[in-house]
Each structure stands twice: as structure tokens, then as C-alpha cells.
Design a protein around this motif. Sequence first.
Motif, PDB file in Angstrom:
ATOM      1  N   GLY A  65       0.771  -1.145  -0.310  1.00 22.35           N
ATOM      2  CA  GLY A  65      -0.244   0.053  -0.049  1.00 22.35           C
ATOM      3  C   GLY A  65       1.002   1.512  -0.301  1.00 22.35           C
ATOM      4  O   GLY A  65       0.310   2.358   0.288  1.00 22.35           O
ATOM      5  N   ARG A  66       1.994   0.883  -0.185  1.00 21.98           N
ATOM      6  CA  ARG A  66       3.178   2.503  -0.470  1.00 21.98           C
ATOM      7  C   ARG A  66       2.997   3.081  -1.766  1.00 21.98           C
ATOM      8  O   ARG A  66       3.018   4.288  -1.646  1.00 21.98           O
ATOM      9  CB  ARG A  66       4.304   2.075  -0.135  1.00 21.98           C
ATOM     10  N   SER A  67       2.519   2.949  -2.354  1.00 20.59           N
ATOM     11  CA  SER A  67       2.469   2.872  -4.246  1.00 20.59           C
ATOM     12  C   SER A  67       1.165   2.131  -4.643  1.00 20.59           C
ATOM     13  O   SER A  67       0.388   1.334  -4.377  1.00 20.59           O
ATOM     14  CB  SER A  67       3.309   2.683  -5.258  1.00 20.59           C
ATOM     15  N   ALA A  68       0.233   3.188  -5.057  1.00 20.83           N
ATOM     16  CA  ALA A  68      -1.156   2.632  -5.694  1.00 20.83           C
ATOM     17  C   ALA A  68      -1.142   2.414  -7.031  1.00 20.83           C
ATOM     18  O   ALA A  68      -1.456   1.821  -7.598  1.00 20.83           O
ATOM     19  CB  ALA A  68      -2.135   4.286  -6.086  1.00 20.83           C
ATOM     20  N   ASP A  69       0.696   2.302  -7.738  1.00 21.11           N
ATOM     21  CA  ASP A  69       0.164   2.098  -8.850  1.00 21.11           C
ATOM     22  C   ASP A  69       1.132   0.923  -8.859  1.00 21.11           C
ATOM     23  O   ASP A  69       2.098   0.571  -7.996  1.00 21.11           O
ATOM     24  CB  ASP A  69       1.689   2.990  -9.774  1.00 21.11           C
ATOM     25  N   ARG A  70       1.069  -0.681  -9.993  1.00 21.13           N
ATOM     26  CA  ARG A  70       1.062  -1.794  -9.647  1.00 21.13           C
ATOM     27  C   ARG A  70       2.494  -2.054  -9.757  1.00 21.13           C
ATOM     28  O   ARG A  70       3.129  -3.094  -8.938  1.00 21.13           O
ATOM     29  CB  ARG A  70       0.461  -2.501 -10.572  1.00 21.13           C
ATOM     30  N   SER A  71       3.546  -1.177 -10.686  1.00 22.03           N
ATOM     31  CA  SER A  71       5.085  -0.579 -10.779  1.00 22.03           C
ATOM     32  C   SER A  71       5.559  -0.302  -9.506  1.00 22.03           C
ATOM     33  O   SER A  71       6.800  -0.482  -9.562  1.00 22.03           O
ATOM     34  CB  SER A  71       5.311  -0.501 -12.016  1.00 22.03           C
ATOM     35  N   GLY A  72       4.680   0.294  -8.366  1.00 25.17           N
ATOM     36  CA  GLY A  72       5.122   0.667  -7.126  1.00 25.17           C
ATOM     37  C   GLY A  72       5.520   2.819  -8.016  1.00 25.17           C
ATOM     38  O   GLY A  72       6.853   2.892  -6.639  1.00 25.17           O
ATOM     39  N   LEU A  73       5.647   2.907  -8.668  1.00 28.89           N
ATOM     40  CA  LEU A  73       5.808   4.186  -9.464  1.00 28.89           C
ATOM     41  C   LEU A  73       5.172   4.490  -7.914  1.00 28.89           C
ATOM     42  O   LEU A  73       4.164   5.048  -7.555  1.00 28.89           O
ATOM     43  CB  LEU A  73       5.219   4.481 -10.368  1.00 28.89           C
ATOM     44  N   THR A  74       5.793   5.646  -7.380  1.00 24.59           N
ATOM     45  CA  THR A  74       6.096   6.616  -6.869  1.00 24.59           C
ATOM     46  C   THR A  74       5.583   8.967  -7.744  1.00 24.59           C
ATOM     47  O   THR A  74       6.548   8.573  -8.377  1.00 24.59           O
ATOM     48  CB  THR A  74       6.651   7.561  -5.019  1.00 24.59           C
ATOM     49  N   LEU A  75       4.350   9.056  -7.745  1.00 26.90           N
ATOM     50  CA  LEU A  75       4.418  10.682  -8.025  1.00 26.90           C
ATOM     51  C   LEU A  75       4.821  11.447  -7.974  1.00 26.90           C
ATOM     52  O   LEU A  75       5.068  12.435  -6.814  1.00 26.90           O
ATOM     53  CB  LEU A  75       3.167  10.404  -8.943  1.00 26.90           C
ATOM     54  N   THR A  76       5.430  12.248  -8.803  1.00 29.73           N
ATOM     55  CA  THR A  76       5.422  13.591  -8.959  1.00 29.73           C
ATOM     56  C   THR A  76       5.464  14.196 -10.308  1.00 29.73           C
ATOM     57  O   THR A  76       4.866  14.237 -10.948  1.00 29.73           O
ATOM     58  CB  THR A  76       6.989  13.819  -8.516  1.00 29.73           C
ATOM     59  N   VAL A  77       4.824  15.808  -9.452  1.00 29.99           N
ATOM     60  CA  VAL A  77       4.015  16.595 -10.392  1.00 29.99           C
ATOM     61  C   VAL A  77       4.903  16.283 -11.758  1.00 29.99           C
ATOM     62  O   VAL A  77       3.507  16.068 -12.903  1.00 29.99           O
ATOM     63  CB  VAL A  77       3.675  17.947 -10.362  1.00 29.99           C
ATOM     64  N   GLU A  78       5.470  16.430 -12.196  1.00 30.11           N
ATOM     65  CA  GLU A  78       6.354  16.359 -14.124  1.00 30.11           C
ATOM     66  C   GLU A  78       5.902  15.241 -14.193  1.00 30.11           C
ATOM     67  O   GLU A  78       5.465  15.306 -15.056  1.00 30.11           O
ATOM     68  CB  GLU A  78       8.087  17.039 -13.347  1.00 30.11           C
ATOM     69  N   GLU A  79       5.476  14.435 -13.678  1.00 34.45           N
ATOM     70  CA  GLU A  79       5.734  12.559 -14.200  1.00 34.45           C
ATOM     71  C   GLU A  79       4.350  12.325 -14.157  1.00 34.45           C
ATOM     72  O   GLU A  79       4.286  11.179 -15.015  1.00 34.45           O
ATOM     73  CB  GLU A  79       6.115  11.670 -13.300  1.00 34.45           C
ATOM     74  N   ILE A  80       3.412  13.496 -14.290  1.00 37.69           N
ATOM     75  CA  ILE A  80       2.111  13.220 -14.525  1.00 37.69           C
ATOM     76  C   ILE A  80       1.911  13.737 -15.734  1.00 37.69           C
ATOM     77  O   ILE A  80       2.196  14.809 -15.873  1.00 37.69           O
ATOM     78  CB  ILE A  80       0.349  13.216 -13.273  1.00 37.69           C
ATOM     79  N   PRO A  81       1.172  12.892 -16.729  1.00 36.81           N
ATOM     80  CA  PRO A  81       1.177  13.482 -17.889  1.00 36.81           C
ATOM     81  C   PRO A  81      -0.508  14.722 -17.796  1.00 36.81           C
ATOM     82  O   PRO A  81      -1.467  13.434 -17.304  1.00 36.81           O
ATOM     83  CB  PRO A  81       0.887  11.948 -18.734  1.00 36.81           C
ATOM     84  N   SER A  82      -0.264  15.274 -19.143  1.00 36.21           N
ATOM     85  CA  SER A  82      -1.415  16.153 -18.633  1.00 36.21           C
ATOM     86  C   SER A  82      -1.971  16.103 -19.920  1.00 36.21           C
ATOM     87  O   SER A  82      -0.489  16.178 -21.214  1.00 36.21           O
ATOM     88  CB  SER A  82      -0.658  18.012 -18.671  1.00 36.21           C
ATOM     89  N   PRO A  83      -3.284  16.166 -20.324  1.00 39.99           N
ATOM     90  CA  PRO A  83      -3.704  16.412 -21.289  1.00 39.99           C
ATOM     91  C   PRO A  83      -3.896  17.195 -22.492  1.00 39.99           C
ATOM     92  O   PRO A  83      -4.417  17.831 -22.877  1.00 39.99           O
ATOM     93  CB  PRO A  83      -4.768  16.220 -21.311  1.00 39.99           C
ATOM     94  N   GLU A  84      -3.421  18.806 -21.382  1.00 40.67           N
ATOM     95  CA  GLU A  84      -3.035  19.853 -21.874  1.00 40.67           C
ATOM     96  C   GLU A  84      -1.911  20.566 -21.966  1.00 40.67           C
ATOM     97  O   GLU A  84      -0.634  19.559 -22.190  1.00 40.67           O
ATOM     98  CB  GLU A  84      -4.331  20.573 -21.023  1.00 40.67           C
ATOM     99  N   THR A  85      -1.699  21.760 -22.820  1.00 46.08           N
ATOM    100  CA  THR A  85      -0.497  22.526 -22.518  1.00 46.08           C
ATOM    101  C   THR A  85       0.267  22.742 -21.461  1.00 46.08           C
ATOM    102  O   THR A  85      -0.594  22.838 -20.188  1.00 46.08           O
ATOM    103  CB  THR A  85      -0.715  23.718 -23.105  1.00 46.08           C
ATOM    104  N   ALA A  86       1.307  22.612 -21.636  1.00 47.22           N
ATOM    105  CA  ALA A  86       1.872  22.856 -20.118  1.00 47.22           C
ATOM    106  C   ALA A  86       2.036  24.019 -19.778  1.00 47.22           C
ATOM    107  O   ALA A  86       2.146  23.963 -18.108  1.00 47.22           O
ATOM    108  CB  ALA A  86       3.777  22.661 -20.612  1.00 47.22           C
ATOM    109  N   LYS A  87       1.557  25.568 -20.572  1.00 43.85           N
ATOM    110  CA  LYS A  87       0.695  26.702 -19.695  1.00 43.85           C
ATOM    111  C   LYS A  87      -0.070  26.158 -19.340  1.00 43.85           C
ATOM    112  O   LYS A  87      -0.395  27.207 -17.971  1.00 43.85           O
ATOM    113  CB  LYS A  87       0.635  27.548 -21.209  1.00 43.85           C
ATOM    114  N   ASP A  88      -1.213  25.622 -20.125  1.00 41.35           N
ATOM    115  CA  ASP A  88      -2.581  25.419 -18.950  1.00 41.35           C
ATOM    116  C   ASP A  88      -2.539  25.224 -17.677  1.00 41.35           C
ATOM    117  O   ASP A  88      -3.428  25.165 -16.967  1.00 41.35           O
ATOM    118  CB  ASP A  88      -3.189  25.152 -19.531  1.00 41.35           C
TER     119      ASP A  88
END
Length: 230
Positions: A65-88
Motif C-alpha cells: 500500500g505504499r504505492s497506488a501503482d502496480r509497478s511501485g511508481l511514486t508520482l511527482t507533478v512533473e511525471e503525471i502526463p497532462s492532457p493539456e498544454t504545459a502553460k495551461d
Amino acid sequence: MSMEFNRIITLLRKERGITQKQAAADLGVSQALLSHYEKGIRECGLDFVVRVADYYGVSCDYLLGRSADRSGLTLTVEEIPSPETAKDSIYKGSVLPTLNKKLISNSLNILFDKLSACPDKGLVTEVSAYLMLAVYKMFRLVYSAAPKNAASMFRVSRARWQGYSSAAMNTAQANVEATLAGEEMGAGPALKDASCFAMTTESLTRDYPLYATSLFNLIKTSEGRIGQSE
């Protein structure tokens, strides 16, 4: 041992369609012992955690339960893909709004993609109504916090809007629940087969490699808040 462990190993087994007897044999323990692990009656050792991780192809951090991702990935803001432009997607000041916006946006991508496969298009209307009302309520609360903001922006009066919007949300939720239960709603056909919504953590990860981690973290965060209310 983490309280999440017993829930997760049960989830993984059921997602694979494996009986408790089969999983116990494959993992080298008795069915009774595995049952105790899944119910949280007994705690296992680290060697068993590693065996389970290898067996289901997930990380030990995920099992604990230390990570919500099956691979154990711990997210940072920069690592989360955004469906919008970086500016927005970048906000002034704290990174928290950026993180939360990405989690919500990416999770909505999965939700609406699943809904698009449903033959009952009225379901999309009701889910959308519920979500739009939720945004409306939060926006109006924030907007109304500043006394100088003009109340005339909204048609529903100050005395009625909270009760009315909550009632409308409850109605939308009830319509969604009725549709998913197979009841006819309006002129649309009843939903007779919900197999279009069949999914597992594994299939979500495979089908939505950019967004699944956001959804898993949103679920983990939401259930953390729910747990505080229990």
C-alpha cells in the motif's frame, strides 16, 4: 504488515480468476494460511511478500500500500502526463493544484472512455451532469467567499442553490445507479449487459498507460479521506 496487504492480495487473486486453493499451492502455503493472510488474521514474512510480488507481477511497495501503482511508481507533478498544454497546466504558487488537476483530468479520461463503449448514451449525460454540478458547487463556494464578487453571476438564489444543486446531484446519481441496474431511463434502452465496464487493475494499466497511475492515486487519496470520516 500494512493493513492494505490483505485487501490487495485478495484483489489480485480475484482479478486473475484464481481460486484460493490454486494460489496457495502456487505460493507454497496451505489454503488455510493464505485465507488468514487475506483476512488479515495473520501476518506473513518478507519472503512471502516477495513471492506474491513475483507471482502477480507487481511491486512489493504496491502490495504494502505504499504505492497506488502496480509497478511501485511514486508520482511527482512533473511525471503525471497532462492532457493539456504545459502553460495551461501550471499554476502560480503551490504545485498542489497542478497535481490534483492532473489526477482528476487523467482519471476522467478513463471514465469517459469507458462510458463511450456503453450502448446507453443517456448514462454519459447523467454522469456528466453529476460531475458538472460538483464543479459548479465548488466554484460557487470559492466565488462567494469574496464579498465583492457579484452574486448576479448566478441565477439560482443564495438561499436555494446549495439545496437545489445537492438534490440535482442526487437525482443524477440515482439515474446512473438505476441505469446500471438495468432499468430503463427516459427514451433510452435499458442497459442489459454491463460487460463493457469489465476491468482490472492490470487491464487498466495496459489499456491506459498514461492515465492509469493517476486513477489509482486518485482512488487511494479519496479512500484516505473517506477513512478519516469513518
